[in-house]
Design a protein around this motif. Structure first.
Motif, PDB file in Angstrom:
ATOM      1  N   MET A  89       0.835  -1.189   0.000  1.00 29.02           N
ATOM      2  CA  MET A  89       0.000   0.000   0.000  1.00 29.02           C
ATOM      3  C   MET A  89       0.873   1.245   0.000  1.00 29.02           C
ATOM      4  SD  MET A  89      -3.393   0.676   1.939  1.00 29.02           S
ATOM      5  CE  MET A  89      -4.259   2.216   1.826  1.00 29.02           C
ATOM      6  N   PHE A  91       0.644   5.063   0.587  1.00 26.89           N
ATOM      7  CA  PHE A  91      -0.269   6.061   1.130  1.00 26.89           C
ATOM      8  C   PHE A  91      -0.009   7.414   0.497  1.00 26.89           C
ATOM      9  CE2 PHE A  91      -0.658   2.870   4.324  1.00 26.89           C
ATOM     10  CZ  PHE A  91      -1.917   3.051   4.836  1.00 26.89           C
ATOM     11  N   GLN A  92      -0.928   8.339   0.802  1.00 28.35           N
ATOM     12  CA  GLN A  92      -0.697   9.733   0.449  1.00 28.35           C
ATOM     13  C   GLN A  92       0.567  10.183   1.170  1.00 28.35           C
ATOM     14  OE1 GLN A  92      -4.334  11.514   1.595  1.00 28.35           O
ATOM     15  NE2 GLN A  92      -4.437  12.768  -0.206  1.00 28.35           N
ATOM     16  N   TYR A  93       1.392  10.942   0.541  1.00 24.17           N
ATOM     17  CA  TYR A  93       2.661  11.379   1.124  1.00 24.17           C
ATOM     18  C   TYR A  93       3.425  10.218   1.753  1.00 24.17           C
ATOM     19  CZ  TYR A  93       0.556  15.864   0.324  1.00 24.17           C
ATOM     20  OH  TYR A  93      -0.055  16.926  -0.278  1.00 24.17           O
ATOM     21  N   HIS A  96       6.503  10.213   4.390  1.00 20.85           N
ATOM     22  CA  HIS A  96       6.428  10.346   5.850  1.00 20.85           C
ATOM     23  C   HIS A  96       6.726   9.045   6.577  1.00 20.85           C
ATOM     24  CE1 HIS A  96       3.550  13.997   5.361  1.00 20.85           C
ATOM     25  NE2 HIS A  96       4.758  14.194   4.867  1.00 20.85           N
ATOM     26  N   GLN A  97       6.782   7.944   5.861  1.00 20.00           N
ATOM     27  CA  GLN A  97       7.003   6.678   6.538  1.00 20.00           C
ATOM     28  C   GLN A  97       8.479   6.291   6.601  1.00 20.00           C
ATOM     29  OE1 GLN A  97       4.529   4.481   3.911  1.00 20.00           O
ATOM     30  NE2 GLN A  97       6.213   3.415   2.920  1.00 20.00           N
ATOM     31  N   LEU A  98       9.361   7.086   5.993  1.00 18.63           N
ATOM     32  CA  LEU A  98      10.795   6.759   6.020  1.00 18.63           C
ATOM     33  C   LEU A  98      11.329   6.954   7.425  1.00 18.63           C
ATOM     34  CD1 LEU A  98      11.811   8.616   2.749  1.00 18.63           C
ATOM     35  CD2 LEU A  98      11.446   6.176   3.048  1.00 18.63           C
ATOM     36  N   PHE A  99      12.187   6.064   7.868  1.00 20.74           N
ATOM     37  CA  PHE A  99      12.705   6.229   9.234  1.00 20.74           C
ATOM     38  C   PHE A  99      14.132   5.730   9.419  1.00 20.74           C
ATOM     39  CE2 PHE A  99      12.727   1.954  11.030  1.00 20.74           C
ATOM     40  CZ  PHE A  99      12.036   1.264  10.052  1.00 20.74           C
ATOM     41  N   GLU A 100      14.662   4.952   8.489  1.00 20.90           N
ATOM     42  CA  GLU A 100      15.966   4.345   8.738  1.00 20.90           C
ATOM     43  C   GLU A 100      17.116   5.320   8.460  1.00 20.90           C
ATOM     44  OE1 GLU A 100      17.092   1.926  10.150  1.00 20.90           O
ATOM     45  OE2 GLU A 100      15.830   0.144  10.019  1.00 20.90           O
ATOM     46  N   ASP A 106      16.014   1.176   4.849  1.00 23.92           N
ATOM     47  CA  ASP A 106      14.583   1.447   4.768  1.00 23.92           C
ATOM     48  C   ASP A 106      13.910   0.546   3.740  1.00 23.92           C
ATOM     49  OD1 ASP A 106      13.131   4.110   6.064  1.00 23.92           O
ATOM     50  OD2 ASP A 106      11.975   3.060   4.524  1.00 23.92           O
ATOM     51  N   PHE A 109      13.164  -2.906   5.097  1.00 21.51           N
ATOM     52  CA  PHE A 109      12.227  -3.047   6.217  1.00 21.51           C
ATOM     53  C   PHE A 109      11.035  -3.939   5.877  1.00 21.51           C
ATOM     54  CE2 PHE A 109       8.613  -1.267   8.750  1.00 21.51           C
ATOM     55  CZ  PHE A 109       9.070  -1.656   9.996  1.00 21.51           C
ATOM     56  N   GLY A 110      10.377  -3.641   4.766  1.00 23.81           N
ATOM     57  CA  GLY A 110       9.211  -4.421   4.358  1.00 23.81           C
ATOM     58  C   GLY A 110       9.538  -5.878   4.098  1.00 23.81           C
ATOM     59  N   ARG A 112      11.964  -7.669   5.117  1.00 25.13           N
ATOM     60  CA  ARG A 112      12.364  -8.372   6.342  1.00 25.13           C
ATOM     61  C   ARG A 112      11.126  -8.758   7.144  1.00 25.13           C
ATOM     62  NH1 ARG A 112      15.768  -4.716   9.424  1.00 25.13           N
ATOM     63  NH2 ARG A 112      17.360  -5.106   7.845  1.00 25.13           N
ATOM     64  N   ASN A 113      10.167  -7.832   7.261  1.00 27.79           N
ATOM     65  CA  ASN A 113       8.942  -8.144   8.004  1.00 27.79           C
ATOM     66  C   ASN A 113       8.160  -9.266   7.342  1.00 27.79           C
ATOM     67  OD1 ASN A 113       9.217  -6.274  10.090  1.00 27.79           O
ATOM     68  ND2 ASN A 113       8.379  -4.639   8.813  1.00 27.79           N
ATOM     69  N   PHE A 144      16.697  11.248   4.892  1.00 25.41           N
ATOM     70  CA  PHE A 144      16.274  12.580   5.319  1.00 25.41           C
ATOM     71  C   PHE A 144      17.048  13.709   4.655  1.00 25.41           C
ATOM     72  CE2 PHE A 144      14.992   9.745   8.754  1.00 25.41           C
ATOM     73  CZ  PHE A 144      13.635   9.982   8.704  1.00 25.41           C
TER      74      PHE A 144
ATOM     75  N   GLN B 182       3.258   1.738   8.338  1.00 26.45           N
ATOM     76  CA  GLN B 182       4.255   0.737   8.727  1.00 26.45           C
ATOM     77  C   GLN B 182       3.613  -0.637   8.879  1.00 26.45           C
ATOM     78  OE1 GLN B 182       6.741   2.078   7.941  1.00 26.45           O
ATOM     79  NE2 GLN B 182       7.592   3.691   9.239  1.00 26.45           N
ATOM     80  N   ARG B 185       3.559  -2.202   5.776  1.00 24.98           N
ATOM     81  CA  ARG B 185       4.861  -2.730   5.389  1.00 24.98           C
ATOM     82  C   ARG B 185       5.247  -3.934   6.249  1.00 24.98           C
ATOM     83  NH1 ARG B 185       9.731   0.926   4.084  1.00 24.98           N
ATOM     84  NH2 ARG B 185       9.389   2.192   5.933  1.00 24.98           N
ATOM     85  N   VAL B 206      10.442   7.704  14.866  1.00 23.98           N
ATOM     86  CA  VAL B 206      11.336   8.549  14.056  1.00 23.98           C
ATOM     87  C   VAL B 206      10.528   9.454  13.111  1.00 23.98           C
ATOM     88  CG1 VAL B 206      13.161   8.568  12.327  1.00 23.98           C
ATOM     89  CG2 VAL B 206      13.327   7.046  14.283  1.00 23.98           C
TER      90      VAL B 206
END
Lengths: 292, 265
Positions: A89, A91-93, A96-100, A106, A109-110, A112-113, A144, B182, B185, B206
């Motif tokens: 999925m 999403f809009q924008y 905003h879900q980036l974090f690593e 990053d 992440f998907g 691996r889960n 970032f 998340q 994901r 984060v």
């Protein structure tokens, strides 16, 4: 993968003064490898509907079937997780879900889960980045420090990295410049054709829907109002206008030409040059017909 | 996910309590809290309980909201009751269970403390359930404004509070959105090993922090661009209006508190 939604109902904030029915008895199917666009106004239930497809929301009544997995109001977490592994999925924008710390982490992440083999996924990352229009030097950079458009591409790659069989896009081009929109959209089209992914895209823009989708679903107040191939939907211009939706400019122009010149185009998605060539051909044909 | 959380615990409505001036409500709650801590007799608590019931009935708030608000402190109430009941060793022994002895005075004291806590939370939840956060900060700003003379920045404090309150729903939406992204994901926030869950929370926190700093910066720029200046005289969009009934309510509460003071033993 085929997606079936049967008698879906969903109410937000149940049993509070804020209660709102978001979906009322929705029935819809998405065939394997199809590209469907869902359009409708803010609050028409589009987002609520697609969030049922990967189990982010459970229907209050009715059933969602994705491939061999079915969930309903009573489904347990495990069943939902199994279904979720096949659906990606955006999403809009999505940026905003980036974090690593790095783009590579990053992107992993998907997968691996989802329990995918890391070495194999890692090997595919340069190719994936290239597909979204970035090169492999980005792998080592921090997400970032990228520009907005680059962040979005990385986030999209992060969803595609899981190789979903069903891909849900919730206004993936919001806030991008026209060229960026174009690139992102053709990327999804390429992906859908290459992997036969069942793609479902929410959009506000008829133009987007017209160009990519082989089917359009129009929603209003939690229900599906119209459904069909773009050309059929555009026939109902008056109806669309009552919903404050409009057919694309391009379609309007071609229709106007059809009416005034008495010709028919093979499709409403022709480029201006193609349309001109076709028009000339039709006019000549017509002339030939009257001569005889 | 968060759909059952009532933001700021405010429940819109048109009851008498909803329409009262926020200042009157705030002052009344203040006096009543003082009364709760001053009362030390059964009659006193009976009167307070009666008053609380009357206030509740005039609020039109369904009881389950109060119950939900009080649920978290229930353990605390039980805990304090037992602490007092077990460790105050005065009066006659009422009950003895092995090593534990319950003394009469201890039990009474424990009950009083429990009642105080329950009444306190009951009344303050009624205040927040019937008063919008913005009205509440306006009222607080006015109560604090005399302190301006001592260089206490009442307006700035109120501004900070309103901004914080204003962004609670935004932050919750943002949290929900990122949790969903998340989760899509494959992150799992409620199941799995500690390590997996910690990883999932990093994936939530984060982006949330990054977005919050970004938003704070944007807001600061927007305020400065419009010439915001904390010392300026400012008018308000929503004026608090003090009516006769607010005076009446306050007088009633003051009389009640005075009466309770006389009932002290």
């Amino acid at each position: 993968m085929k997606v079936l939604l049967k008698n879906i109902e969903h109410t937000y904030m149940k049993k509070t003064p804020f209660e709102k029915k978001a979906l009322a008895n929705v029935n819809v199917n998405f065939e394997k490898g199809s590209f469907t666009a869902i359009i409708g106004h803010t609050g028409s239930g589009k987002s609520t509907l697609v969030q049922h497809i990967n189990g982010l929301l459970k229907p209050h009544s009715g059933q969602v079937t994705v491939g061999g997995h079915t969930i309903d109001a009573k489904s347990k977490r495990k069943q939902i997780k199994a279904l979720r592994e096949h659906t990606g999925m955006v999403f809009q924008y999505p940026e905003h879900q980036l974090f690593e710390e790095t783009v590579e982490k990053d992107l992993l992440f998907g997968p691996r889960n989802a329990g995918k083999e890391e070495a194999r996924t890692k090997k595919r990352l340069p190719e994936l980045l290239e597909l979204v229009g970035l090169d492999k030097s980005f792998l080592e950079r921090s997400p970032f420090e990228l520009s907005g458009g680059q962040m979005r591409r990385v986030a999209i790659a992060g969803v595609l990295a899981v190789e979903p069989k069903v891909l849900i896009l919730d206004e993936p081009t919001a806030g991008l410049d026209p060229q960026g929109q174009e690139e992102i959209l053709s990327l999804f089209k390429t992906w859908q054709q290459q992997y036969q992914t069942t793609t479902i895209m929410i959009t506000h823009q008829m133009e987007e829907a017209a160009r990519l989708a082989d089917r359009i679903i129009v929603m209003s107040e939690g229900q599906i109002i119209m459904e069909g191939p773009p050309s059929v939907i555009y026939e109902k211009q008056a109806e669309l206008q009552t919903l404050h939706l409009d057919v694309p400019e391009q379609v309007k122009v071609l229709k106007q030409i059809e009416q005034e010149m008495g010709v028919t185009f093979s499709s409403y998605h022709l480029k201006p040059e193609e349309a001109a060539v076709e028009l000339e051909k039709r006019l000549q044909q017509k002339k030939g017909d009257t001569d005889v | 996910m968060f759909e059952h959380v009532i933001i700021g615990q405010y429940l819109p409505g048109r009851s008498i309590l909803h329409r009262m001036d926020a200042r009157a409500k705030l002052a009344s709650v203040f006096f009543l809290i003082a009364a709760i801590f001053l009362t030390n007799s059964w009659t006193g608590y009976a009167v307070l309980g009666g008053a609380a019931a009357v206030i509740y009935l005039s609020s039109g708030v369904p009881f389950r909201y109060i119950r939900k608000g009080m649920a978290p402190i229930f353990l605390l109430v039980l805990f304090t009751f037992f602490i007092h009941a077990l460790f105050t060793r005065e009066g006659d022994v009422l009950l003895s269970l092995g090593a534990f002895q319950f003394y009469e005075d201890g039990v009474i004291q424990g009950l009083f403390i429990a009642l105080r806590l329950l009444l306190l939370v009951f009344l303050t939840s009624l205040l927040t359930l019937t008063t919008s956060p913005i009205e509440l900060t306006d009222a607080m700003e006015q109560f604090l404004s005399p302190l301006n003379r001592f260089r206490f920045p009442a307006h700035d404090v109120a501004m900070m509070m309103s901004i914080a309150i204003r962004f609670i729903p935004t932050l919750m939406q943002e949290t929900e959105k990122i949790i969903k992204a998340q989760t899509a994901r494959g992150a799992d926030f409620s199941k799995g090993s500690l390590k997996d869950r910690a990883q999932a929370f990093v994936a939530l926190l984060v982006p949330l922090f990054v977005r919050s700093f970004k938003r704070a910066e944007d807001l600061a720029y927007a305020m400065e661009a419009r010439g915001y200046n904390s010392g300026a005289e400012r008018t308000k969009l929503r004026q608090l209006i003090w009516k006769t009934r607010d005076t009446a309510a306050c007088v009633l509460i003051v009389v009640l508190v005075a009466a309770l003071f006389l009932l002290r033993e």
